[in-house]
Design an enzyme around this catalytic site. Structure first.
Site, mmCIF file in Angstrom:
data_model
loop_
_atom_site.group_PDB
_atom_site.id
_atom_site.type_symbol
_atom_site.label_atom_id
_atom_site.label_comp_id
_atom_site.label_asym_id
_atom_site.label_seq_id
_atom_site.Cartn_x
_atom_site.Cartn_y
_atom_site.Cartn_z
ATOM 1 C CD GLU A 36 4.192 1.059 6.984
ATOM 2 O OE1 GLU A 36 4.978 1.402 7.879
ATOM 3 O OE2 GLU A 36 3.842 1.839 6.069
ATOM 4 C CG ASP A 43 -0.273 0.024 2.536
ATOM 5 O OD1 ASP A 43 0.733 -0.691 2.694
ATOM 6 O OD2 ASP A 43 -0.746 0.745 3.438
#
EC number: 3.5.1.18
Length: 383
Positions: A130, A70
Site C-alpha cells: 500500500e 507494509d
C-alpha cells in the site's frame, strides 16, 4: 473485549518496510487461523498478500476489513525508542506502523476473536504493497476475489482517519490523483547570442501559467474544488549566462468526482500543446475520485454499513462522526469498484512521522468499535 496490544506489538516488531514483509503477515495469518479463519496466501511478484475468511453459523451479510502490513521507512531523524521494538511508554505504543496501520489491524483481529459465533461472513484483505507503487497488492487481490466470487457487501479500510480524537471522522470517499511531467526541449546557447539558441523556458512558463490560472470547478457536496499544484520546475542550469537546453515541470491534480482522470489528461495535453507544441507530456493517474454516499449509493450495503459504523462509534466514544472525503489516496480507491467501502481507523496525527504512536486506550476502544460494528452490521444487533 479482547486485547489487541500483544498482536499490535508483534506486528510492529516486524520491520516490514515496503516491499519487505519481514514476517508480519505470518504473525497475522497465524492469529487468524487460530480463530478459525481460512487464509489464502496470494503473493504477486515480491509482494505478500492474503485473503482470510470465516463464515458464521447463521446466514448474514459479508463484511470485509482491508489493511496493509507494509510501512514507510523510519527516516533519518532519531527516534526516542527503536522504531521496530513495539515499546509502550506511559500508555502509548510507539513504533513505525502503530497508527498506519498495524494497530487498526490488531484491533479488528481482536474484535473477531470476541465474536466467534457471528452471523454472516467476515473477511480480511491484507496487502504488503500500500505504501509503495500499489501494483502487486490490493488491485491483484481484488482481481482474484472477483474470479473466486468473493464479493463483500461492505468493506472498511483501517486507515487512520481521525485527526485528533478517535471517533471524529469516517472517510466515505477520496479525491482522484493525476501526476504529470512536462518536458520542453530547446537548444543551449550563450545568453548574449539568443538568436543562436532556442530557450524552452518561455514556452513552458506560458503553459504553466495557462494551467494554473484555470479554475477546474467550484467543488461539490462533500468535496472541495479540484486543485492543480506545481511541485517542481527545473532546468538543471546553475549558470547565469547559459540558455538551458531543456526545461521540465511536474504537477499534481487532486480532483473530485466531477472529473475523470482521462478527461483531465486530455484537457492538460490540449493546454500544454497550445503553448508548447513540442512538449513531451507524461501522465500517470494513480486513482479516480469516488464517494460511498449513504443517501445516493444504490448498493444496499452502503447505507446499512455506514449506519452500523456510525452507531458503533457512538456506542463506544459518544461521538457522532462526520463523513469526510479529504486527505490523500488509499486502497479504498480500488475497492470501491468491487463493493461499497469506507475508511475508519485510529488517530493519524503521527503517521509517517518520527515516534509514530497510538494510545493503548485508543487501540482498545477501536477494538470495541469494530466489535459493535460486527454486531450491528452482521445482525446480532439491529442498525
Amino acid at each position: 473485549m479482547s486485547d489487541p496490544l500483544a498482536l499490535a506489538q508483534a506486528l510492529l516488531r516486524c520491520p516490514s518496510v515496503t516491499p519487505l514483509d519481514a514476517g508480519a503477515q505470518s504473525v497475522l495469518a497465524e492469529a487468524l487461523t487460530a480463530q478459525g479463519f481460512t487464509v489464502t496466501q496470494l503473493p504477486f511478484g515480491d509482494i505478500a498478500n492474503f485473503y482470510a475468511k470465516r463464515v458464521g453459523p447463521r446466514s448474514g451479510p459479508h463484511l470485509c476489513f482491508a489493511g496493509h502490513t507494509d510501512v514507510v521507512p523510519p527516516g533519518d531523524a532519531p527516534w526516542s525508542v527503536d522504531a521496530f521494538a513495539g515499546e509502550v511508554h506511559d500508555g502509548v505504543l510507539i513504533g513505525r506502523g502503530a497508527c498506519d496501520m498495524k494497530g487498526a489491524i490488531a484491533s479488528f483481529v481482536a474484535a473477531c476473536a470476541a465474536r466467534p459465533d457471528h452471523p454472516g461472513t467476515i473477511s480480511l484483505l491484507i496487502t504488503g504493497d500500500e505504501e509503495g507503487v500499489a501494483t502487486d497488492g490490493t488491485v491483484r487481490v481484488l482481481d482474484w476475489m472477483r474470479q473466486a466470487g468473493e464479493i463483500p457487501d461492505f468493506c472498511v479500510v483501517g486507515e487512520p482517519t481521525n485527526p485528533g480524537r478517535l471517533g471524529e471522522v469516517i472517510k466515505i470517499g477520496r479525491r482522484g490523483s493525476l501526476n504529470a511531467t512536462l518536458t520542453v526541449r530547446g537548444r543551449q546557447g550563450h545568453v548574449a547570442y539568443p538568436h543562436r539558441a532556442d530557450n524552452p523556458l518561455p514556452r513552458l512558463v506560458a503553459a504553466l501559467h495557462a494551467l494554473t490560472t484555470t479554475r477546474l470547478d467550484d467543488g461539490m457536496e462533500g468535496f472541495e474544488p479540484s486543485s492543480l499544484q506545481l511541485t517542481t520546475v527545473d532546468v538543471g542550469n546553475p549558470a547565469t549566462n547559459v540558455i538551458p537546453e531543456q526545461a521540465q515541470a511536474r504537477l499534481n491534480i487532486r480532483f473530485n468526482p466531477l472529473h475523470r482522470g482521462d478527461d483531465l489528461a486530455r484537457w492538460l495535453r490540449g493546454i500544454v500543446q497550445d503553448h508548447a507544441p513540442d512538449a513531451v507530456i507524461d501522465i500517470a493517474i494513480s486513482g479516480e475520485a469516488f464517494v460511498t454516499d449513504p443517501d445516493r449509493d444504490p448498493r444496499p450495503g452502503a447505507s446499512h454499513g455506514i449506519a452500523a459504523l456510525r452507531m458503533a462509534i457512538q456506542r463506544i466514544t459518544g461521538l457522532s462522526p462526520r463523513l469526510d472525503t479529504g486527505g490523500g489516496t488509499s486502497d479504498a480507491r480500488f475497492i470501491t469498484h468491487l463493493c461499497p467501502v469506507v475508511e475508519f481507523g485510529l488517530v493519524g496525527a503521527t503517521m509517517h512521522q518520527r515516534d509514530e504512536a497510538v494510545a493503548v486506550r485508543d487501540l482498545q476502544d477501536l477494538t470495541g468499535i469494530y466489535e459493535a460494528l460486527l454486531d450491528f452490521y452482521l445482525g446480532k444487533d439491529s442498525a
